[in-house]
Design a protein around this motif. Structure first.
Motif, PDB file in Angstrom:
ATOM      1  N   ILE B 237       0.870  -1.178   0.000  1.00  0.00           N
ATOM      2  CA  ILE B 237       0.000   0.000   0.000  1.00  0.00           C
ATOM      3  C   ILE B 237       0.905   1.226   0.000  1.00  0.00           C
ATOM      4  CG2 ILE B 237      -1.786   1.303   1.234  1.00  0.00           C
ATOM      5  CD1 ILE B 237      -2.818  -1.396   0.336  1.00  0.00           C
ATOM      6  N   GLY B 238       0.760   2.053  -1.020  1.00  0.00           N
ATOM      7  CA  GLY B 238       1.633   3.218  -1.163  1.00  0.00           C
ATOM      8  C   GLY B 238       0.976   4.496  -0.677  1.00  0.00           C
ATOM      9  N   ILE B 239       1.743   5.295   0.054  1.00  0.00           N
ATOM     10  CA  ILE B 239       1.254   6.600   0.506  1.00  0.00           C
ATOM     11  C   ILE B 239       2.264   7.681   0.128  1.00  0.00           C
ATOM     12  CG2 ILE B 239      -0.109   5.687   2.432  1.00  0.00           C
ATOM     13  CD1 ILE B 239       2.223   6.499   4.301  1.00  0.00           C
ATOM     14  N   SER B 248       3.455  10.688  12.862  1.00  0.00           N
ATOM     15  CA  SER B 248       2.066  10.502  13.295  1.00  0.00           C
ATOM     16  C   SER B 248       1.449   9.221  12.738  1.00  0.00           C
ATOM     17  CB  SER B 248       1.213  11.694  12.843  1.00  0.00           C
ATOM     18  OG  SER B 248       1.064  11.652  11.439  1.00  0.00           O
ATOM     19  N   LEU B 249       2.215   8.479  11.942  1.00  0.00           N
ATOM     20  CA  LEU B 249       1.651   7.273  11.327  1.00  0.00           C
ATOM     21  C   LEU B 249       1.493   6.157  12.367  1.00  0.00           C
ATOM     22  CD1 LEU B 249       3.689   7.215   7.994  1.00  0.00           C
ATOM     23  CD2 LEU B 249       1.201   7.458   8.181  1.00  0.00           C
ATOM     24  N   PRO B 250       0.353   5.469  12.349  1.00  0.00           N
ATOM     25  CA  PRO B 250       0.184   4.332  13.252  1.00  0.00           C
ATOM     26  C   PRO B 250       0.788   3.069  12.652  1.00  0.00           C
ATOM     27  CG  PRO B 250      -1.820   4.675  12.005  1.00  0.00           C
ATOM     28  CD  PRO B 250      -0.849   5.726  11.540  1.00  0.00           C
ATOM     29  N   ALA B 251       0.838   2.011  13.430  1.00  0.00           N
ATOM     30  CA  ALA B 251       1.334   0.728  12.918  1.00  0.00           C
ATOM     31  C   ALA B 251       0.441   0.247  11.776  1.00  0.00           C
ATOM     32  CB  ALA B 251       1.346  -0.303  14.045  1.00  0.00           C
ATOM     33  N   GLY B 252       1.062  -0.403  10.817  1.00  0.00           N
ATOM     34  CA  GLY B 252       0.302  -0.883   9.663  1.00  0.00           C
ATOM     35  C   GLY B 252      -0.055  -2.348   9.805  1.00  0.00           C
ATOM     36  N   GLY B 255       2.451  -8.070   7.492  1.00  0.00           N
ATOM     37  CA  GLY B 255       2.711  -8.780   6.234  1.00  0.00           C
ATOM     38  C   GLY B 255       2.467  -7.966   4.979  1.00  0.00           C
ATOM     39  N   VAL B 256       2.261  -6.679   5.116  1.00  0.00           N
ATOM     40  CA  VAL B 256       1.981  -5.836   3.946  1.00  0.00           C
ATOM     41  C   VAL B 256       3.155  -4.880   3.728  1.00  0.00           C
ATOM     42  CG1 VAL B 256       0.414  -4.118   2.950  1.00  0.00           C
ATOM     43  CG2 VAL B 256      -0.496  -5.997   4.320  1.00  0.00           C
ATOM     44  N   GLY B 257       3.517  -4.705   2.470  1.00  0.00           N
ATOM     45  CA  GLY B 257       4.592  -3.786   2.133  1.00  0.00           C
ATOM     46  C   GLY B 257       4.114  -2.340   2.201  1.00  0.00           C
ATOM     47  N   LEU B 258       5.068  -1.442   2.422  1.00  0.00           N
ATOM     48  CA  LEU B 258       4.742  -0.018   2.502  1.00  0.00           C
ATOM     49  C   LEU B 258       5.353   0.711   1.305  1.00  0.00           C
ATOM     50  CD1 LEU B 258       3.688   2.473   4.110  1.00  0.00           C
ATOM     51  CD2 LEU B 258       5.896   2.499   5.292  1.00  0.00           C
ATOM     52  N   GLY B 259       4.502   1.314   0.513  1.00  0.00           N
ATOM     53  CA  GLY B 259       4.988   2.158  -0.577  1.00  0.00           C
ATOM     54  C   GLY B 259       5.126   3.574  -0.063  1.00  0.00           C
ATOM     55  N   LEU B 260       6.212   4.215  -0.411  1.00  0.00           N
ATOM     56  CA  LEU B 260       6.427   5.589   0.051  1.00  0.00           C
ATOM     57  C   LEU B 260       6.789   6.490  -1.127  1.00  0.00           C
ATOM     58  CD1 LEU B 260       8.519   4.886   3.293  1.00  0.00           C
ATOM     59  CD2 LEU B 260       6.133   5.657   3.189  1.00  0.00           C
ATOM     60  N   GLY B 261       5.923   7.455  -1.378  1.00  0.00           N
ATOM     61  CA  GLY B 261       6.241   8.464  -2.386  1.00  0.00           C
ATOM     62  C   GLY B 261       7.162   9.483  -1.749  1.00  0.00           C
ATOM     63  N   ILE B 262       8.421   9.474  -2.156  1.00  0.00           N
ATOM     64  CA  ILE B 262       9.396  10.341  -1.472  1.00  0.00           C
ATOM     65  C   ILE B 262       9.986  11.396  -2.404  1.00  0.00           C
ATOM     66  CG2 ILE B 262      10.067   8.660   0.285  1.00  0.00           C
ATOM     67  CD1 ILE B 262      12.559   8.079  -1.473  1.00  0.00           C
ATOM     68  N   ILE B 263       9.724  11.263  -3.689  1.00  0.00           N
ATOM     69  CA  ILE B 263      10.248  12.240  -4.644  1.00  0.00           C
ATOM     70  C   ILE B 263       9.080  13.123  -5.059  1.00  0.00           C
ATOM     71  CG2 ILE B 263      11.273  12.523  -6.944  1.00  0.00           C
ATOM     72  CD1 ILE B 263      13.216  11.337  -4.872  1.00  0.00           C
ATOM     73  N   ASP B 264       9.255  14.433  -4.894  1.00  0.00           N
ATOM     74  CA  ASP B 264       8.159  15.360  -5.166  1.00  0.00           C
ATOM     75  C   ASP B 264       8.356  16.034  -6.522  1.00  0.00           C
ATOM     76  OD1 ASP B 264       6.151  17.162  -5.162  1.00  0.00           O
ATOM     77  OD2 ASP B 264       6.692  18.172  -3.296  1.00  0.00           O
ATOM     78  N   PRO B 265       7.606  15.625  -7.530  1.00  0.00           N
ATOM     79  CA  PRO B 265       7.793  16.225  -8.853  1.00  0.00           C
ATOM     80  C   PRO B 265       7.123  17.582  -9.002  1.00  0.00           C
ATOM     81  CG  PRO B 265       6.150  14.495  -8.954  1.00  0.00           C
ATOM     82  CD  PRO B 265       6.592  14.577  -7.526  1.00  0.00           C
ATOM     83  N   ARG B 285       9.592   2.715  10.832  1.00  0.00           N
ATOM     84  CA  ARG B 285       9.567   2.378  12.257  1.00  0.00           C
ATOM     85  C   ARG B 285       8.122   2.367  12.771  1.00  0.00           C
ATOM     86  NH1 ARG B 285       9.984   4.492  17.223  1.00  0.00           N
ATOM     87  NH2 ARG B 285       9.627   6.646  16.583  1.00  0.00           N
ATOM     88  N   ARG B 286       7.333   3.291  12.275  1.00  0.00           N
ATOM     89  CA  ARG B 286       5.929   3.389  12.723  1.00  0.00           C
ATOM     90  C   ARG B 286       5.056   2.293  12.113  1.00  0.00           C
ATOM     91  NH1 ARG B 286       4.641   7.083  16.790  1.00  0.00           N
ATOM     92  NH2 ARG B 286       6.503   8.353  16.929  1.00  0.00           N
ATOM     93  N   ARG B 287       5.214   2.090  10.806  1.00  0.00           N
ATOM     94  CA  ARG B 287       4.282   1.193  10.107  1.00  0.00           C
ATOM     95  C   ARG B 287       4.688  -0.276  10.207  1.00  0.00           C
ATOM     96  NH1 ARG B 287      -0.576   2.424   8.890  1.00  0.00           N
ATOM     97  NH2 ARG B 287      -0.646   1.565   6.784  1.00  0.00           N
ATOM     98  N   ARG B 288       5.950  -0.556  10.390  1.00  0.00           N
ATOM     99  CA  ARG B 288       6.479  -1.916  10.511  1.00  0.00           C
ATOM    100  C   ARG B 288       6.056  -2.813   9.332  1.00  0.00           C
ATOM    101  NH1 ARG B 288       8.204  -2.164  15.710  1.00  0.00           N
ATOM    102  NH2 ARG B 288       8.256  -4.418  15.824  1.00  0.00           N
ATOM    103  N   PRO B 289       6.367  -2.393   8.135  1.00  0.00           N
ATOM    104  CA  PRO B 289       5.928  -3.165   6.947  1.00  0.00           C
ATOM    105  C   PRO B 289       6.833  -4.360   6.669  1.00  0.00           C
ATOM    106  CG  PRO B 289       7.211  -1.289   6.243  1.00  0.00           C
ATOM    107  CD  PRO B 289       7.143  -1.209   7.747  1.00  0.00           C
ATOM    108  N   SER B 290       6.345  -5.250   5.801  1.00  0.00           N
ATOM    109  CA  SER B 290       7.150  -6.419   5.425  1.00  0.00           C
ATOM    110  C   SER B 290       8.209  -6.041   4.387  1.00  0.00           C
ATOM    111  CB  SER B 290       6.242  -7.504   4.854  1.00  0.00           C
ATOM    112  OG  SER B 290       5.557  -7.005   3.721  1.00  0.00           O
ATOM    113  N   SER B 291       7.936  -5.005   3.637  1.00  0.00           N
ATOM    114  CA  SER B 291       8.900  -4.535   2.635  1.00  0.00           C
ATOM    115  C   SER B 291       8.646  -3.052   2.405  1.00  0.00           C
ATOM    116  CB  SER B 291       8.731  -5.305   1.316  1.00  0.00           C
ATOM    117  OG  SER B 291       7.412  -5.136   0.833  1.00  0.00           O
TER     118      SER B 291
END
Lengths: 361, 328
Positions: B237-239, B248-252, B255-265, B285-291
């Motif tokens: 799931i990407g955010i 402020s992110l809670p634990a996710g 077993g689910v991967g975390l998508g992170l949009g980190i480049i701002d076009p 650290r907050r979401r504790r994703p699998s990938s």
């Protein structure tokens, strides 16, 4: 300004005809006489420096011949609504093209230093229109929020420390918008008004992109127009207007909302219904009502235009506050299509006017 | 629950890449009848190969840049039965538009049509390709629904059709599917629509098999939508990390991967790698994703090619830093 119901107005740019096209149009819409005795020679000649005046004179005649009450020059001298004003300012660097849709692109700049106005702009073109138009004149100018939103914000954002998340972006964008409004727009508007410009449309098409920034659109508008005595309108297109309300209503000097509707008018969806919301807020400004779609060739029938006006009037509860216009600039249409669409605006408005007049009798 | 010890980190393009100045000229010329389609096609193919080669060198997945796509919805709106292409409509980002899909009758998938619109270069490396599809919720939100059915019913139908689509594309060797669904965070679904969206993704998930499904959101703070996002059955799931306070992110979900949009076009200003790594670590650290799957937040084609390439290289730097130093 006309006292009749549903006066008509232009809203933006037209396609820029070649010299050959201008010669062909002279038959249908005579315009060279407006350029004085040298006009016919200019049209016959091949001097490229004559083209801007020829195009501007043609656009004025074109709009007047279609029957509009308020006209301009089809933005004949502008590269387009973003690049042209940015090139009159210091602090920007152009980087290359970005896509707007399909194969339509615009050249986008990044702000690398504080915004500074090199020279007030649109002055010569306004002088020309004022001297050559026979109807009312309304000047369109791109607003500060749109200029900022369509640019890359590098200078102001770089001043924000640490990770550049939403709060930092907001603060940087606010600085940018306010600087554009104070340093570039306000002196330009003042210079235009000093030359006799009385009716000015501030174009903020970017307003709908981030509805949560509507307050910033308003702040930019208020900063740009502060202390300037003119009849201002705000043009916003392709937006969910509901999402911008009520924040937008704080635009103090705005006397007209010029919005696009026809693009989304279908049997199942009535975009004009948003006018009911304005009524509910008690907003009494006039409406520049988009009654023809500028992105499709089929020309609206006058009856269709009249129906749109009728619906808008019922939602607004006051037909006297309605001006009619195309949704947006007709630049992407061929001139013959644009002309027919403008004629449809005029004919549909006339039809609606007659209906309302007879219903009052 | 303890964090997985060897959490893998991936990166890739998440949307269209900008057309080069040469392609800009060529497509304009084609539009104005001054160039033939053949010449533009040759240029497209060469440009896609260049983008794919860059991705191959730097990232986990390749896209070829989706340079031919006029918008995210067109491949569906122009090929599936029931759809037509409607009015020009403002998209979520600065000065960009799409043609609103119009749905006149319940949609029917036309086999082969989506595959035919993928950049040809992806067909040569389907196992590395990231297939972009409009998320069912976003597609249902933006289209003009004239079917007489509710939006929820349309979302459910789209879920079933996407399940068929996945089956077809998986048979061709494709293994990574991204559903771009920004409306999930822009206007989070609730009530019947939320149920329909969850059901649609469950239907898609049932067809996933061993492939990777990514739900990519951006353009708004995901926090109010996490209630829904955390129940979506998907591999990742990407955010949009530029829209949210990572702390402020809670634990996710487990077993689910975390998508992170980190480049701002939306800015040409290059991302600061140190700051970015710090914020990514905090989110992880907050979401504790699998990938962890890194990418541009919004579409890189908001940028001209030069700053876009600089941003891609910066994304690769951040990926390497996180792999080298550990993500969390």
């Amino acid at each position: 300004m006309t006292d009749a119901l549903f006066p008509t107005q232009e809203i933006g740019s037209l396609a820029k005809p070649s010299l050959e096209e201008l010669r062909a149009w002279q038959e249908k819409v005579p315009f060279v006489d407006r350029l004085g005795p040298s006009g016919p020679d200019l049209l016959r000649g091949d001097a490229p420096e004559a083209l801007p005046d020829l195009r501007a004179a043609f656009a004025i005649a074109f709009l007047e011949s279609a029957g509009l009450d308020r006209v301009y020059d089809g933005e004949a001298r502008r590269i387009e609504m973003y690049e042209h004003p940015i090139r009159q300012m210091a602090g920007f660097q152009f980087l290359g093209h970005v896509r707007s849709w399909d194969s339509k692109y615009y050249r986008k700049a990044t702000v690398v230093e504080p915004v500074r106005l090199v020279r007030p702009y649109h002055l010569d073109e306004f002088d020309f229109v004022r001297d050559h138009a026979r109807r009312g004149v309304k000047l369109p100018i791109t607003g500060p929020y749109t200029l900022a939103d369509w640019s890359f914000n590098e200078y102001y954002l770089a001043r924000q420390p640490g990770w550049r998340g939403r709060p930092q972006r907001w603060a940087a964008q606010r600085e940018f918008v306010v600087d554009l409004a104070r340093q570039a727009l306000r002196p330009t508007l003042k210079a235009l008004v000093d030359r006799g410009c009385r009716t000015i449309q501030i174009d903020e098409p970017a307003a709908g992109t981030h509805p949560d920034e509507a307050a910033l659109v308003v702040e930019g508008f208020n900063e740009a127009t502060a202390g300037i005595d003119a009849e201002f309108s705000m043009h916003i297109c392709y937006s969910r207007y509901e999402a911008l309300l009520p924040a937008l209503l704080e635009a103090k000097a705005c006397r007209q909302w010029a919005w696009e509707f026809a693009n989304r008018d279908s049997g199942d969806h009535d975009p004009y219904a948003v006018l009911r919301t304005l009524r509910e807020y008690g907003d009494t400004r006039s409406i520049g009502l988009g009654v023809v779609d500028v992105h499709r060739d089929p020309v609206e029938r006058p009856e269709q235009v009249a129906d749109r006006i009728r619906r808008a009037a019922s939602y607004l509860g006051d037909p006297t506050r309605i001006w009619t216009n195309p949704d947006c600039g007709l630049r992407t249409r061929r001139l013959d299509v644009a002309y027919d669409k403008l004629r449809a605006v005029v004919a549909g408005s006339r039809l609606a006017r007659a209906e309302f007049a007879s219903s009052r009798r | 629950m303890s964090a997985p010890p060897n959490r893998p980190v991936f990166a890739g393009l998440t949307s269209a890449y900008p057309r080069s100045e040469e392609l800009v000229r060529a497509t304009r010329d084609l539009d104005r009848g001054r160039a033939g389609a053949g010449a533009v096609e040759t240029l497209y193919a060469a440009s896609e190969k260049e983008v794919a080669a860059l991705e191959e060198r730097l990232f986990t997945t390749i896209t070829g840049g989706y340079l031919r796509w006029n918008d995210l919805f067109r491949p569906i709106a122009e090929s599936w039965t029931g759809f037509s292409v409607g009015p020009l409509t403002r998209w979520l980002e600065t000065n960009t538009f799409f043609r609103q899909p119009v749905l006149a009758q319940p949609p029917v998938r036309v086999p082969g049509t989506v595959a035919a619109r993928l950049p040809p270069v992806l067909g040569q490396r389907p196992e590395k390709a990231r297939v972009l599809l409009p998320g069912p919720y976003t597609l249902a939100r933006v289209l003009d629904n004239r079917t007489g059915e509710s939006d929820g019913a349309v979302v459910a139908r789209l879920g079933a059709l996407y399940a068929e689509e996945l089956a077809e594309l998986r048979a061709l060797g494709f293994g990574t599917f991204q559903f771009t669904d920004p409306y999930l965070v822009r206007e989070p679904p609730d009530g019947v629509l939320e149920t329909a969206t969850l059901d649609a993704y469950r239907t898609i998930d049932a067809a996933r098999g061993s492939s990777t499904t990514i739900v990519w959101t951006y353009g708004a703070d995901p926090t109010p939508a996490l209630r829904t996002l955390d129940r979506l059955p998907a591999s990742v799931i990407g955010i949009d990390l530029t829209e949210v306070e990572a702390a402020s992110l809670p634990a996710g979900p487990e077993g689910v991967g975390l998508g992170l949009g980190i480049i701002d076009p939306r800015t040409t200003l290059p991302e600061n790698p140190v700051e970015t790594v710090k914020v990514v670590r905090e989110a992880v650290r907050r979401r504790r994703p699998s990938s962890v799957w890194l990418g541009p937040a919004a579409s890189l084609d908001l940028l001209p090619t030069k700053p876009a390439e600089q941003k891609l290289l910066r994304l690769a730097d951040i990926l390497q830093a996180l792999r080298r130093e550990g993500v969390a």
